[in-house]
Design a protein around this motif. Structure first.
Motif, PDB file in Angstrom:
ATOM      1  N   ALA A  86      15.431 -11.191  40.480  1.00  0.00           N
ATOM      2  CA  ALA A  86      14.486 -11.972  41.398  1.00  0.00           C
ATOM      3  C   ALA A  86      12.815 -11.898  40.747  1.00  0.00           C
ATOM      4  O   ALA A  86      12.107 -12.616  40.861  1.00  0.00           O
ATOM      5  CB  ALA A  86      14.529 -11.766  42.834  1.00  0.00           C
ATOM      6  N   CYS A  87      12.622 -10.584  40.365  1.00  0.00           N
ATOM      7  CA  CYS A  87      11.377 -10.072  39.932  1.00  0.00           C
ATOM      8  C   CYS A  87      11.266 -10.650  38.681  1.00  0.00           C
ATOM      9  O   CYS A  87       9.801 -11.363  38.568  1.00  0.00           O
ATOM     10  CB  CYS A  87      11.256  -8.675  39.939  1.00  0.00           C
ATOM     11  SG  CYS A  87      11.078  -7.612  41.569  1.00  0.00           S
ATOM     12  N   ILE A  88      11.979 -10.619  37.588  1.00  0.00           N
ATOM     13  CA  ILE A  88      11.791 -11.140  36.568  1.00  0.00           C
ATOM     14  C   ILE A  88      11.631 -12.819  36.448  1.00  0.00           C
ATOM     15  O   ILE A  88      10.714 -13.426  35.892  1.00  0.00           O
ATOM     16  CB  ILE A  88      12.991 -10.905  35.552  1.00  0.00           C
ATOM     17  CG1 ILE A  88      13.223  -9.405  35.294  1.00  0.00           C
ATOM     18  CG2 ILE A  88      12.869 -11.665  34.301  1.00  0.00           C
ATOM     19  CD1 ILE A  88      14.458  -9.149  34.760  1.00  0.00           C
ATOM     20  N   ILE A  89      12.252 -13.422  37.447  1.00  0.00           N
ATOM     21  CA  ILE A  89      12.089 -14.867  37.646  1.00  0.00           C
ATOM     22  C   ILE A  89      10.762 -15.191  38.089  1.00  0.00           C
ATOM     23  O   ILE A  89      10.265 -16.158  37.777  1.00  0.00           O
ATOM     24  CB  ILE A  89      13.271 -15.356  38.588  1.00  0.00           C
ATOM     25  CG1 ILE A  89      14.674 -15.332  37.754  1.00  0.00           C
ATOM     26  CG2 ILE A  89      12.978 -17.026  39.105  1.00  0.00           C
ATOM     27  CD1 ILE A  89      15.740 -15.667  38.810  1.00  0.00           C
ATOM     28  N   ARG A  90      10.439 -14.514  39.180  1.00  0.00           N
ATOM     29  CA  ARG A  90       9.031 -14.890  39.770  1.00  0.00           C
ATOM     30  C   ARG A  90       7.975 -14.399  38.878  1.00  0.00           C
ATOM     31  O   ARG A  90       7.002 -15.182  38.765  1.00  0.00           O
ATOM     32  CB  ARG A  90       8.766 -13.758  40.834  1.00  0.00           C
ATOM     33  CG  ARG A  90       9.493 -14.058  42.128  1.00  0.00           C
ATOM     34  CD  ARG A  90       9.084 -13.389  43.204  1.00  0.00           C
ATOM     35  NE  ARG A  90      10.237 -13.384  44.596  1.00  0.00           N
ATOM     36  CZ  ARG A  90      11.071 -12.503  44.698  1.00  0.00           C
ATOM     37  NH1 ARG A  90      10.979 -11.509  44.074  1.00  0.00           N
ATOM     38  NH2 ARG A  90      11.839 -12.733  45.550  1.00  0.00           N
ATOM     39  N   ALA A  91       8.180 -13.559  37.817  1.00  0.00           N
ATOM     40  CA  ALA A  91       7.172 -13.308  36.911  1.00  0.00           C
ATOM     41  C   ALA A  91       6.965 -14.203  35.807  1.00  0.00           C
ATOM     42  O   ALA A  91       5.992 -14.704  35.426  1.00  0.00           O
ATOM     43  CB  ALA A  91       7.207 -11.989  36.112  1.00  0.00           C
ATOM     44  N   ARG A  92       8.244 -14.771  35.403  1.00  0.00           N
ATOM     45  CA  ARG A  92       8.299 -15.934  34.617  1.00  0.00           C
ATOM     46  C   ARG A  92       7.681 -17.305  35.163  1.00  0.00           C
ATOM     47  O   ARG A  92       7.002 -17.930  34.664  1.00  0.00           O
ATOM     48  CB  ARG A  92       9.538 -16.202  33.988  1.00  0.00           C
ATOM     49  CG  ARG A  92       9.773 -17.352  33.304  1.00  0.00           C
ATOM     50  CD  ARG A  92       9.233 -17.323  31.887  1.00  0.00           C
ATOM     51  NE  ARG A  92       9.289 -18.407  31.014  1.00  0.00           N
ATOM     52  CZ  ARG A  92       8.527 -18.583  29.805  1.00  0.00           C
ATOM     53  NH1 ARG A  92       7.461 -17.757  29.621  1.00  0.00           N
ATOM     54  NH2 ARG A  92       8.727 -19.775  29.318  1.00  0.00           N
ATOM     55  N   TYR A 109       3.305 -21.117  35.553  1.00  0.00           N
ATOM     56  CA  TYR A 109       2.235 -21.581  36.391  1.00  0.00           C
ATOM     57  C   TYR A 109       0.770 -21.512  35.815  1.00  0.00           C
ATOM     58  O   TYR A 109      -0.177 -22.520  35.574  1.00  0.00           O
ATOM     59  CB  TYR A 109       1.950 -21.028  37.886  1.00  0.00           C
ATOM     60  CG  TYR A 109       3.058 -21.633  38.732  1.00  0.00           C
ATOM     61  CD1 TYR A 109       3.760 -22.751  38.511  1.00  0.00           C
ATOM     62  CD2 TYR A 109       3.639 -20.692  39.749  1.00  0.00           C
ATOM     63  CE1 TYR A 109       4.764 -23.369  39.596  1.00  0.00           C
ATOM     64  CE2 TYR A 109       4.503 -21.254  40.457  1.00  0.00           C
ATOM     65  CZ  TYR A 109       5.066 -22.608  40.292  1.00  0.00           C
ATOM     66  OH  TYR A 109       6.139 -22.959  41.088  1.00  0.00           O
ATOM     67  N   THR A 110       0.502 -20.419  35.128  1.00  0.00           N
ATOM     68  CA  THR A 110      -0.843 -19.948  34.481  1.00  0.00           C
ATOM     69  C   THR A 110      -0.938 -20.858  33.317  1.00  0.00           C
ATOM     70  O   THR A 110      -2.043 -21.358  33.137  1.00  0.00           O
ATOM     71  CB  THR A 110      -0.477 -18.608  34.145  1.00  0.00           C
ATOM     72  OG1 THR A 110      -0.534 -17.592  35.313  1.00  0.00           O
ATOM     73  CG2 THR A 110      -2.235 -17.999  33.521  1.00  0.00           C
TER      74      THR A 110
END
Length: 215
Positions: free
Chosen positions: A137-143, A148-149
């Motif tokens: 989940a952390c990896i997915i959020r970071a991606r 978005y950026t």
């Protein structure tokens, strides 16, 4: 008198070489005959001299012995190829079984990550699955944040490009408007000049005195 040890290399002297060949050939034929008689062995001996002369010995039939040799060699080659094929087949079979076990383990891990088949899992296994999901989940959020950026940066770049194009269009529109105004002003001046020219160039027929009186 002690006889010296013979060196194993080609005899350079032709006469000595021929004498040695004759002696050793006779001895070899004698040994082949003795082996066939004493041991009841099937012996076939073929010798070609340096000049190509054939010398042979066979305890039975030379043709039968040669055919038996060919059949034996063929059987040995067939056995060897069969052994090689069996070994390859066994290797492929072992690899297939190993891959099947790996696929089964991966399928089980996949079901557990999806929340299925957890009945046989221990507390430690469930805790490990939970940690794996959290890391995922952390990896997915970071991606997602990275995407978005990148999208925001692309939109900002498009906005700058559109603003620049809009400014250029405004400048071109202003220039074109000025040109139209100047062109219309020039047309008006030309029209006025033509009217004045028409008034001043009025046609009069008669004497100059009458023209002056009329004016």
């Amino acid at each position: 008198m002690v006889r010296g040890k013979t060196q194993m290399k080609r005899i350079e002297n032709a006469t000595s070489r021929q004498v040695t060949f004759s002696k050793r050939r006779n001895g070899l034929l004698k040994k082949a005959f003795e082996l066939s008689v004493l041991c009841d062995a099937e012996v076939a001996l073929v010798i070609f001299s340096p000049r190509g002369k054939l010398c042979e010995f066979a305890s039975s039939s030379m043709e039968e012995t040669i055919q038996r040799y060919k059949n034996h060699v063929k059987d040995v080659q067939t056995d060897n190829s069969s052994c090689v094929e069996d070994s390859q087949w066994q290797h492929l079979k072992d690899e297939t079984e190993s891959m099947a076990k790996k696929i089964e383990a991966l399928e089980l891990a996949k079901r557990k990550l999806l929340g299925e088949g957890l009945g046989s899992s221990t507390f430690e296994e469930l805790q490990e699955i939970e940690h794996m999901l959290q890391r995922s989940a952390c990896i997915i959020r970071a991606r997602k944040m990275q995407l978005y950026t990148e999208q925001i940066e692309e939109l900002k770049a498009k906005e700058k490009l559109l603003a620049s194009q809009n400014a250029m269009l405004n400048v071109e529109c202003i220039i074109q408007t000025k040109e139209n105004i100047e062109r219309q002003g020039a047309i008006v001046q030309i029209a006025e000049c033509e009217e004045i020219s028409d008034v001043e160039t009025e046609l009069f027929i008669g004497l100059p005195e009458k023209r002056n009186k009329q004016r």
